[in-house]
Design an enzyme around this catalytic site. Structure first.
Site, PDB file in Angstrom:
ATOM      1  N   ASP A  15      14.887  23.319  25.942  1.00 13.79           N
ATOM      2  CA  ASP A  15      15.911  22.305  26.201  1.00 13.79           C
ATOM      3  C   ASP A  15      16.850  22.902  27.242  1.00 13.79           C
ATOM      4  O   ASP A  15      16.801  24.116  27.505  1.00 13.79           O
ATOM      5  CB  ASP A  15      16.659  21.984  24.889  1.00 13.79           C
ATOM      6  CG  ASP A  15      17.767  20.947  25.059  1.00 13.79           C
ATOM      7  OD1 ASP A  15      17.672  20.114  25.993  1.00 13.79           O
ATOM      8  OD2 ASP A  15      18.722  20.953  24.254  1.00 13.79           O
ATOM      9  N   CYS A  41      12.917  17.644  25.673  1.00 18.91           N
ATOM     10  CA  CYS A  41      13.481  16.318  25.372  1.00 18.91           C
ATOM     11  C   CYS A  41      13.991  15.605  26.614  1.00 18.91           C
ATOM     12  O   CYS A  41      14.224  14.409  26.578  1.00 18.91           O
ATOM     13  CB  CYS A  41      14.581  16.441  24.320  1.00 18.91           C
ATOM     14  SG  CYS A  41      16.013  17.385  24.883  1.00 18.91           S
ATOM     15  N   ARG A  81      10.428   7.933  21.726  1.00 18.80           N
ATOM     16  CA  ARG A  81      11.786   7.650  21.249  1.00 18.80           C
ATOM     17  C   ARG A  81      11.869   6.199  20.763  1.00 18.80           C
ATOM     18  O   ARG A  81      12.427   5.916  19.706  1.00 18.80           O
ATOM     19  CB  ARG A  81      12.809   7.877  22.376  1.00 18.80           C
ATOM     20  CG  ARG A  81      13.054   9.331  22.748  1.00 18.80           C
ATOM     21  CD  ARG A  81      13.864  10.065  21.702  1.00 18.80           C
ATOM     22  NE  ARG A  81      15.156   9.460  21.436  1.00 18.80           N
ATOM     23  CZ  ARG A  81      16.254   9.633  22.181  1.00 18.80           C
ATOM     24  NH1 ARG A  81      16.222  10.436  23.214  1.00 18.80           N
ATOM     25  NH2 ARG A  81      17.393   9.032  21.859  1.00 18.80           N
TER      26      ARG A  81
HETATM   27  N1  NVA Z   1      21.051  19.752  24.107  1.00 17.25           N
HETATM   28  C1  NVA Z   1      21.140  18.636  25.030  1.00 17.25           C
HETATM   29  C2  NVA Z   1      20.212  17.537  24.619  1.00 17.25           C
HETATM   30  C3  NVA Z   1      20.129  16.394  25.600  1.00 17.25           C
HETATM   31  C4  NVA Z   1      19.266  15.253  25.132  1.00 17.25           C
HETATM   32  C5  NVA Z   1      22.579  18.157  25.108  1.00 17.25           C
HETATM   33  O1  NVA Z   1      23.225  18.026  24.066  1.00 17.25           O
HETATM   34  O2  NVA Z   1      23.053  17.906  26.216  1.00 17.25           O
END
Ligand code: NVA
Length: 310
Positions: free
Chosen positions: A224, A264, A292
């Site tokens: 991520d 994601c 999703r």
């Molecule tokens: N960890 C990231 C996820 C984005 C879908 C955020 O909170 O920005």
């Protein structure tokens, strides 16, 4: 009692399986279920930037026969112009469900306490449980199962995605490994919660500083952004801390030969993942993005059934 989906363990292992089966059914036949026929309205509130969340919830609620109502969190000023309990009770008088992307987890917990209708977490600082449902649907499609799957998440081990992978993976009976630098390990309370669940589902948890140990032989490699929404001021320190945790061909060579790669999105090419891996044959990131919609339709339908039978 009204059920909500605020964190990954708001579903039991059986319920997670039920929701994922429903998601697969909805993917095969998008208009088969119309719980919001009327149409009933679902409020989709966002206090943070969004593309996937807004798109997938709006399209999904429409496919469920409902009226998706997008509300700009800044205009609404929930907890700013008025208290969260006041906004929650107003919303609950108008809509069949509330979907909220916000910051502190306490905000959505308070919303759920007062709304009188199901509340769904569309990302908070602590969790992103809808993404995990979509991701588990994706893993099931590519690996044929969830229980026993070896899953490695490399990068920021202390963010919402890492927390949700730990808890949601434990619920699914998966073997979850987090490879993160010191200072960015998951909160020990989250690890303990995941371990307690994993002890009942046959899953396991490993947290390590070593990205190569994390991905060794795994079925899924996941990452991520290193800089989550709201963390932009820490940009420089984070880029330095995470350099060795990039998902690239070299790291991937240690995973199972048939390993898939997940993210994601949004992705920052050349930072947490290389362009080649993101666009490569193992990448399933756009399946995740599509799922999703199906997974969220399933959780909304599940919660609506529970609310109606309450
Ligand atoms: N960890 C990231 C996820 C984005 C879908 C955020 O909170 O920005």
């Amino acid at each position: 009692m009204i059920r909500h989906f605020l964190a990954d363990d708001d579903l039991t292992p059986d319920e997670q399986r039920e929701v994922l089966a429903l998601a697969a059914e909805m993917k095969a036949d998008p208009f088969a279920h119309q719980p919001y026929a009327g149409p009933r309205t679902v409020a989709i509130l966002t206090d943070k930037p969004t593309l996937r969340t807004q798109l997938s919830f709006q399209a999904g609620v429409a496919e469920l026969g409902g009226n998706p109502m997008l509300v700009d969190g800044k205009l609404a000023g929930i907890g700013v112009r008025e208290t969260i309990p006041d906004s929650a009770r107003v919303l609950g008088r108008h809509v069949a469900a509330i979907v909220w992307r916000t910051g502190a987890q306490e905000r959505i917990v308070e919303m759920a306490e007062y709304a009188g209708v199901p509340v769904v977490n569309a990302l908070t600082d602590d969790y992103h449980p809808c993404q995990i449902l979509a991701d588990w649907q994706t893993v099931t499609e590519h690996k044929g199962r969830l229980a026993g799957v070896r899953f490695a998440y490399v990068g920021d081990g202390a963010n919402n995605m890492a927390n949700s992978y730990l808890i949601g993976g434990a619920v699914a009976g998966m073997h979850t490994r987090i490879g993160a630098p010191e200072g960015y390990h998951p909160d020990p309370a989250i690890v303990a919660r995941a371990e307690a669940i994993a002890a009942t589902t046959g899953g396991s948890i490993l947290v390590t500083d070593s990205p190569t140990e994390a991905v060794d032989g795994v079925d899924v490699v996941c990452t991520d952004t290193w800089i989550s929404m709201g963390r932009e001021a820490e940009n420089e320190a984070r880029l330095t801390a995470f350099t060795a945790y990039q998902v690239n061909d070299q790291l991937l060579a240690g995973a199972d030969a048939n390993a898939i790669v997940m993210h994601c999105l949004p992705a920052y090419r050349g930072k947490e993942i290389t362009h080649e891996v993101l666009e490569g044959p193992r990448s399933v990131v756009f399946d995740e993005a599509e799922n999703r919609r199906h997974a969220q339709k399933a959780i909304l339908t599940f919660l609506d059934r529970q609310a109606r039978s309450a």
